[in-house]
Design a protein around this motif. Sequence first.
Motif, PDB file in Angstrom:
ATOM      1  N   ARG A 161     -42.609   7.862 -17.071  1.00  0.00           N
ATOM      2  CA  ARG A 161     -42.573   7.030 -15.582  1.00  0.00           C
ATOM      3  C   ARG A 161     -42.066   6.063 -15.743  1.00  0.00           C
ATOM      4  NH1 ARG A 161     -47.686  10.078 -16.009  1.00  0.00           N
ATOM      5  NH2 ARG A 161     -47.372  12.174 -14.713  1.00  0.00           N
ATOM      6  N   GLN A 182     -29.354  16.741 -16.647  1.00  0.00           N
ATOM      7  CA  GLN A 182     -28.335  16.970 -15.886  1.00  0.00           C
ATOM      8  C   GLN A 182     -27.438  17.951 -15.560  1.00  0.00           C
ATOM      9  OE1 GLN A 182     -26.600  12.804 -17.480  1.00  0.00           O
ATOM     10  NE2 GLN A 182     -27.420  11.705 -15.596  1.00  0.00           N
ATOM     11  N   ALA A 186     -38.195   6.288 -14.485  1.00  0.00           N
ATOM     12  CA  ALA A 186     -38.425   6.746 -13.262  1.00  0.00           C
ATOM     13  C   ALA A 186     -37.528   7.887 -13.526  1.00  0.00           C
ATOM     14  CB  ALA A 186     -37.223   6.000 -12.485  1.00  0.00           C
ATOM     15  N   LEU A 187     -37.647   8.678 -15.379  1.00  0.00           N
ATOM     16  CA  LEU A 187     -36.695   9.784 -15.518  1.00  0.00           C
ATOM     17  C   LEU A 187     -37.900  10.948 -14.729  1.00  0.00           C
ATOM     18  CD1 LEU A 187     -35.782   8.936 -19.170  1.00  0.00           C
ATOM     19  CD2 LEU A 187     -34.733   8.615 -16.798  1.00  0.00           C
ATOM     20  N   ASP A 188     -39.449  10.625 -14.568  1.00  0.00           N
ATOM     21  CA  ASP A 188     -39.709  11.737 -13.800  1.00  0.00           C
ATOM     22  C   ASP A 188     -39.458  12.415 -12.389  1.00  0.00           C
ATOM     23  OD1 ASP A 188     -40.837   9.119 -13.007  1.00  0.00           O
ATOM     24  OD2 ASP A 188     -42.829  10.524 -12.641  1.00  0.00           O
ATOM     25  N   ALA A 189     -38.660  11.339 -11.947  1.00  0.00           N
ATOM     26  CA  ALA A 189     -37.985  12.159 -10.845  1.00  0.00           C
ATOM     27  C   ALA A 189     -36.981  13.574 -11.218  1.00  0.00           C
ATOM     28  CB  ALA A 189     -37.140  11.278 -10.365  1.00  0.00           C
ATOM     29  N   LEU A 190     -36.282  12.832 -12.762  1.00  0.00           N
ATOM     30  CA  LEU A 190     -35.395  14.077 -12.938  1.00  0.00           C
ATOM     31  C   LEU A 190     -35.905  14.895 -14.055  1.00  0.00           C
ATOM     32  CD1 LEU A 190     -32.128  11.825 -14.204  1.00  0.00           C
ATOM     33  CD2 LEU A 190     -32.169  13.225 -12.258  1.00  0.00           C
ATOM     34  N   PRO A 249     -39.740  16.531 -14.142  1.00  0.00           N
ATOM     35  CA  PRO A 249     -41.164  15.958 -13.129  1.00  0.00           C
ATOM     36  C   PRO A 249     -41.856  16.865 -14.302  1.00  0.00           C
ATOM     37  CG  PRO A 249     -39.460  17.554 -11.827  1.00  0.00           C
ATOM     38  CD  PRO A 249     -38.740  17.130 -12.900  1.00  0.00           C
ATOM     39  N   LYS A 278     -33.614  23.600 -11.853  1.00  0.00           N
ATOM     40  CA  LYS A 278     -34.366  22.474 -12.138  1.00  0.00           C
ATOM     41  C   LYS A 278     -34.934  22.049 -14.272  1.00  0.00           C
ATOM     42  CE  LYS A 278     -35.747  23.419  -7.876  1.00  0.00           C
ATOM     43  NZ  LYS A 278     -37.699  23.420  -6.963  1.00  0.00           N
ATOM     44  N   ARG A 316     -43.493  24.907 -10.257  1.00  0.00           N
ATOM     45  CA  ARG A 316     -43.382  23.817  -9.646  1.00  0.00           C
ATOM     46  C   ARG A 316     -41.693  24.390  -9.365  1.00  0.00           C
ATOM     47  NH1 ARG A 316     -43.422  17.683  -9.945  1.00  0.00           N
ATOM     48  NH2 ARG A 316     -41.992  17.456  -8.861  1.00  0.00           N
TER      49      ARG A 316
END
Length: 85
Positions: free
Chosen positions: A62, A39, A65-69, A71, A47, A82
Motif C-alpha cells: 500500500r 504487468q 501504491a502497488l495495491d492499485a496494480l 489488489p 488481472k 474480485r
Amino acid sequence: VETAYTATVAAGGRSVVLDLTGLEFLSSLGIRMLLSSAQVVMRRGGKVVAYGAQPIVAEVLRAMALDALLPLCATEEEAVARLAG
C-alpha cells in the motif's frame, strides 16, 4: 524463486490469484517480481489479485501504491470474486 514464479504466472490462465499467506517479508526484489508479473498478466488482458498478506507485507504494498496494480483481499474467496467482478 523468480524464475519458477514467472514461469508459473506466464503459463497460467488469463488472470492470477496470489496466495501471500506465507510471505512474511517483501524485499525490493520481491516487489519488482510482483510488479513485473502483474504487468505481464495485464498486457494479456488479465488481472492479478492477492490475498492473505501479512500486515507488514500489505503495508509495504500500500505504501508503494502497488495495491492499485495488485489488489489485496483478505481471503481466497474474496480474491476470486474480485476477478469475476
